[in-house]
Design an enzyme around this catalytic site. Sequence first.
Site, short mmCIF file in Angstrom:
data_model
loop_
_atom_site.label_atom_id
_atom_site.label_comp_id
_atom_site.label_asym_id
_atom_site.label_seq_id
_atom_site.Cartn_x
_atom_site.Cartn_y
_atom_site.Cartn_z
N ARG A 1 10.97 -6.04 5.14
CA ARG A 1 10.73 -4.60 4.92
C ARG A 1 11.66 -3.72 5.76
NH1 ARG A 1 4.67 -2.44 5.42
NH2 ARG A 1 4.73 -2.96 7.63
N ARG B 1 -1.28 -7.52 14.27
CA ARG B 1 -1.88 -6.60 13.29
C ARG B 1 -2.66 -7.36 12.21
NH1 ARG B 1 3.45 -4.24 12.23
NH2 ARG B 1 2.74 -3.18 10.38
N ARG C 1 -10.08 1.75 9.29
CA ARG C 1 -9.66 0.41 9.69
C ARG C 1 -10.77 -0.32 10.43
NH1 ARG C 1 -3.91 1.55 9.60
NH2 ARG C 1 -2.62 -0.23 10.09
N LYS D 1 0.82 -1.22 0.00
CA LYS D 1 0.00 0.00 0.00
C LYS D 1 0.85 1.26 0.00
CE LYS D 1 -2.21 -0.99 3.50
NZ LYS D 1 -2.64 -0.85 4.82
N ARG E 1 10.86 -1.20 10.98
CA ARG E 1 9.91 -0.47 11.82
C ARG E 1 9.82 -1.11 13.19
NH1 ARG E 1 4.42 0.60 8.45
NH2 ARG E 1 3.54 -0.22 10.36
P1 AMP Z 1 0.28 1.53 9.36
O1 AMP Z 1 1.51 2.29 8.99
O2 AMP Z 1 -0.93 1.91 8.53
O3 AMP Z 1 0.49 0.05 9.42
O4 AMP Z 1 -0.11 2.00 10.86
C1 AMP Z 1 0.76 1.76 11.93
C2 AMP Z 1 0.00 1.72 13.24
O5 AMP Z 1 -0.66 2.98 13.46
C3 AMP Z 1 -1.13 0.70 13.30
O6 AMP Z 1 -0.65 -0.60 13.65
C4 AMP Z 1 -2.03 1.30 14.36
O7 AMP Z 1 -1.49 1.10 15.67
C5 AMP Z 1 -1.93 2.79 14.08
N1 AMP Z 1 -2.97 3.23 13.11
C6 AMP Z 1 -2.78 3.71 11.84
N2 AMP Z 1 -3.95 4.00 11.26
C7 AMP Z 1 -4.92 3.71 12.17
C8 AMP Z 1 -6.34 3.78 12.16
N3 AMP Z 1 -7.02 4.20 11.07
N4 AMP Z 1 -7.00 3.38 13.28
C9 AMP Z 1 -6.34 2.96 14.37
N5 AMP Z 1 -5.00 2.85 14.46
C10 AMP Z 1 -4.29 3.23 13.37
#
Ligand code: AMP
Length: 226
Positions: free
Chosen positions: A130, A173, A93, A17, A162
């Site tokens: 990654r 996740r 989400r 993504k 990360r």
């Molecule tokens: P990502 O980079 O999209 O994988 O986001 C990293 C982390 O940020 C996720 O594992 C969540 O802890 C938090 N996060 C990002 N977007 C959201 C969302 N829309 N709702 C809740 N937590 C979020």
Amino acid sequence: MIPGARLVILGRQGAGKGTQCVRLSRHYVVPHVSTGDMLRAAVKEGSELGRKARAIMDDGGLVPDDVMIDIVADRLARDDSRTRGYILDGFPRTVGQAEALGEVTAEQPLHAVIDLDVAEEVVLRRIADRRVCTDCGTNYSVHAPPRYDWTCDVCGGEVRQRDDDTEEAVRRRLDLYRKQTAPLIEWYAERRLLEVVDGLGATDDVTKRLVAAVDARTRRGFAAGR
Ligand code: AMP
């Protein structure tokens, strides 16, 4: 002139993504609104939001809906999003977030929600490989590292794994994705907004598939005066 677009990109962690959203954002000249990047920036700044979000993120959990909805509503109210559109990455989400997004976008509805589809066993392997720039968020992998010694090609920042890409946090996740985010695919399909795009293959090929799916939708949207 290339018309803008209002898009949501769904997909498992590691589906590509981040990489594809950057490309789509250049193609359609719209901001890439990544809630994960926004939260990571807040953590780095040490703001109140960042302090609250940090433990939840490291653990692979979800930041509460009301917090996320406020952040996204503010971002989509800015001029660039209102005039050209946006690519939402990482939001919604949960169904609660999707409902709130429906309200925020009532006047300027989404053109499409794209599910970038990659099987779970493939994403597990990709996430283990990654590596990400801690400054600008550019993605790399152990197989395609930056040119010089884990220094970002784009901004010169440090490239590393990360904090939430540990095996345990990744499993958590993916589990949350299955329970909370996958139901959104059905939710958006019922609202006739969903396009499923195969996320396997060369990066350029996936981008072409995405652009074709989006163009088909935006043409219909613009023809209908939206
Ligand atoms: P990502 O980079 O999209 O994988 O986001 C990293 C982390 O940020 C996720 O594992 C969540 O802890 C938090 N996060 C990002 N977007 C959201 C969302 N829309 N709702 C809740 N937590 C979020």
